[in-house]
Design a protein around this motif. Structure first.
Motif, short mmCIF file in Angstrom:
data_model
loop_
_atom_site.label_atom_id
_atom_site.label_comp_id
_atom_site.label_asym_id
_atom_site.label_seq_id
_atom_site.Cartn_x
_atom_site.Cartn_y
_atom_site.Cartn_z
N LYS A 149 -7.90 -0.97 -3.11
CA LYS A 149 -6.93 0.13 -3.03
C LYS A 149 -6.14 0.12 -1.71
O LYS A 149 -5.85 1.16 -1.13
CB LYS A 149 -7.65 1.48 -3.22
CG LYS A 149 -8.39 1.60 -4.54
CD LYS A 149 -8.95 2.97 -4.75
CE LYS A 149 -9.79 3.05 -6.00
NZ LYS A 149 -9.08 2.66 -7.22
N ALA A 150 -5.80 -1.06 -1.24
CA ALA A 150 -4.96 -1.28 -0.05
C ALA A 150 -5.61 -0.80 1.24
O ALA A 150 -4.95 -0.72 2.28
CB ALA A 150 -3.59 -0.61 -0.22
N GLY A 210 3.71 7.04 -4.16
CA GLY A 210 4.03 8.36 -3.64
C GLY A 210 5.24 8.29 -2.72
O GLY A 210 5.61 7.22 -2.23
N LYS A 211 5.84 9.42 -2.46
CA LYS A 211 7.10 9.45 -1.70
C LYS A 211 6.96 8.90 -0.29
O LYS A 211 7.91 8.33 0.25
CB LYS A 211 7.63 10.89 -1.64
CG LYS A 211 8.10 11.42 -2.99
CD LYS A 211 8.66 12.82 -2.86
CE LYS A 211 9.15 13.35 -4.21
NZ LYS A 211 9.70 14.73 -4.09
N LYS A 212 5.79 9.05 0.32
CA LYS A 212 5.65 8.65 1.72
C LYS A 212 4.79 7.40 1.90
O LYS A 212 4.37 7.09 3.01
CB LYS A 212 5.04 9.81 2.53
CG LYS A 212 5.93 11.05 2.56
CD LYS A 212 5.29 12.15 3.41
CE LYS A 212 6.17 13.38 3.48
NZ LYS A 212 5.58 14.46 4.30
N SER A 213 4.54 6.66 0.81
CA SER A 213 3.65 5.51 0.89
C SER A 213 4.40 4.22 0.62
O SER A 213 5.28 4.16 -0.23
CB SER A 213 2.51 5.66 -0.12
OG SER A 213 1.68 4.52 -0.11
N TRP A 214 4.03 3.16 1.34
CA TRP A 214 4.62 1.85 1.11
C TRP A 214 3.94 1.13 -0.05
O TRP A 214 4.49 0.18 -0.61
CB TRP A 214 4.53 0.98 2.36
CG TRP A 214 3.12 0.65 2.77
CD1 TRP A 214 2.32 1.35 3.62
CD2 TRP A 214 2.33 -0.47 2.34
NE1 TRP A 214 1.09 0.76 3.75
CE2 TRP A 214 1.07 -0.37 2.98
CE3 TRP A 214 2.56 -1.55 1.48
CZ2 TRP A 214 0.05 -1.30 2.78
CZ3 TRP A 214 1.54 -2.47 1.28
CH2 TRP A 214 0.31 -2.34 1.94
N ASN A 215 2.70 1.57 -0.41
CA ASN A 215 2.00 0.92 -1.52
C ASN A 215 1.86 1.89 -2.69
O ASN A 215 2.13 3.08 -2.57
CB ASN A 215 0.64 0.38 -1.08
CG ASN A 215 -0.34 1.49 -0.73
OD1 ASN A 215 -0.82 2.20 -1.59
ND2 ASN A 215 -0.64 1.64 0.56
N THR A 216 1.42 1.38 -3.83
CA THR A 216 1.42 2.17 -5.06
C THR A 216 0.05 2.72 -5.43
O THR A 216 -0.09 3.33 -6.49
CB THR A 216 1.92 1.31 -6.24
OG1 THR A 216 1.02 0.22 -6.44
CG2 THR A 216 3.33 0.79 -5.98
N THR A 217 -0.97 2.51 -4.61
CA THR A 217 -2.32 2.88 -5.02
C THR A 217 -2.47 4.39 -5.15
O THR A 217 -1.83 5.17 -4.45
CB THR A 217 -3.38 2.37 -4.02
OG1 THR A 217 -3.21 3.05 -2.78
CG2 THR A 217 -3.25 0.88 -3.81
N ILE A 218 -3.35 4.79 -6.06
CA ILE A 218 -3.65 6.21 -6.25
C ILE A 218 -4.27 6.77 -4.97
O ILE A 218 -4.06 7.92 -4.61
CB ILE A 218 -4.60 6.39 -7.45
CG1 ILE A 218 -3.98 5.78 -8.71
CG2 ILE A 218 -4.93 7.85 -7.67
CD1 ILE A 218 -2.60 6.30 -9.05
N HIS A 219 -5.02 5.93 -4.27
CA HIS A 219 -5.64 6.31 -3.00
C HIS A 219 -4.59 6.77 -1.99
O HIS A 219 -4.86 7.59 -1.12
CB HIS A 219 -6.43 5.11 -2.45
CG HIS A 219 -7.05 5.33 -1.11
ND1 HIS A 219 -8.15 6.13 -0.93
CD2 HIS A 219 -6.72 4.85 0.12
CE1 HIS A 219 -8.48 6.13 0.35
NE2 HIS A 219 -7.63 5.36 1.01
N SER A 220 -3.35 6.23 -2.12
CA SER A 220 -2.27 6.57 -1.18
C SER A 220 -1.24 7.51 -1.80
O SER A 220 -0.11 7.60 -1.32
CB SER A 220 -1.57 5.28 -0.72
OG SER A 220 -2.47 4.44 -0.04
#
Length: 296
Positions: A149-150, A210-220
């Motif tokens: 999860k990155a 998410g709007k503020k994340s560089w990756n797509t994981t649910i964790h982020s």
């Protein structure tokens, strides 16, 4: 003839582990969720114990998770399952195949050797070499060899300057002596997971960042959504998972400016993405597949 007894190796209480155990219990009347971190391998008698059960006496074992985080000890846990395999237990997927996937570099080298398109990748112990490559790429993602999860990943930009990059890389090397870098590509806010059982395509789901994340994981902060991969993406994912000989596989794919690229192949990905994003009941499908294999 009695029903096969199949254990689930996973994280007790976690959704993907429990729904698979539920599906197996509904079909066979037998339920066992085993945590590999709580097993004991007695090589004097060739027995692998968990909570009073000798896993070497089962008909099958489906491996869902080998702990809450990946680390070198995860490989050692899987090595213990080879004793169960030697005793005649069918492990889904085989331990030697799973071991090749836990280490990010082992997975990457296998994909490279099978001509699977990936983001440009550099692996080195040299900080100077890493800095030069970051300067050439413009930005890079620094990835641990063991992570999910990155977690532990870090973005580095050429415009941070060589001094800052050196400081960051020296700090990173105290925890990860081998530097694994991939050129950062524009994900356009999403990537996909394509799911296979014994090489047969089951469906796909998208992960939306998410709007503020560089990756797509649910964790982020990402979320799951339905998707329909095109023929080129499906072909690449099919070839990627075939390189590992797995019973169950998820292939993480993103669409870059040059076409689909594969980040990794996983045999331990959760079921929730496919369930939430595309309504696919992978627990039921995997349980049916395992039982068909054992009854064959």
């Amino acid at each position: 003839m009695s029903e096969p007894r199949i254990a689930v190796i996973g994280n007790p209480g976690k959704w993907s582990t429990e729904v698979l155990a539920d599906a197996l219990e509904q079909r066979t009347g037998f339920r066992l969720v085993a945590d590999l971190s709580h097993t004991a391998l007695d090589l004097s008698c060739g027995k692998l114990w968990f909570d009073g059960h000798n896993l070497c006496e089962l008909d099958g074992i489906i491996v869902r998770k080998v702990g809450t985080d990946y680390s070198p000890v995860s490989i050692e846990r899987l090595e213990m399952l080879r004793v169960a395999e030697q005793a005649g237990v069918r492990v889904f997927s085989p331990a030697t195949q799973l071991i090749r996937l836990l280490d990010r570099l082992a997975c990457t080298v296998t994909l490279h050797n099978h001509q699977i398109p990936m983001p440009p990748t550099l692996v080195t112990e040299s900080i100077d070499t890493a800095i030069a490559q970051i300067q050439q790429w413009g930005s890079a993602v620094l990835k641990p060899l063991f992570s999910t999860k990155a977690r532990g990943m870090q973005i580095l930009h050429a415009d941070q300057g060589n001094k800052v990059l050196e400081t960051e890389l020296v700090r990173y090397k105290t925890r990860h002596p081998l530097l694994y870098l991939q050129q950062r590509i524009d994900l356009q806010g999403a990537d996909m997971g394509l799911v296979f059982i014994q090489g047969v395509y089951q469906g796909a789901y998208a992960r939306i960042a998410g709007k503020k994340s560089w990756n797509t994981t649910i964790h982020s902060g990402g979320r799951y959504a339905p998707c329909e991969p095109d023929a080129a993406t499906l072909d690449i994912a099919q070839r990627a998972q075939a390189a590992f000989g797995l019973d169950y596989a998820t292939v993480d794919v993103a669409l870059s400016d040059t076409g689909p690229v594969v980040f990794e192949v996983s045999a331990l990905g959760g079921f929730k993405g496919a369930h939430t994003g595309s309504g696919i009941d992978l627990a039921a499908r995997l349980a049916d597949y395992a039982l068909a294999e054992l009854r064959h």
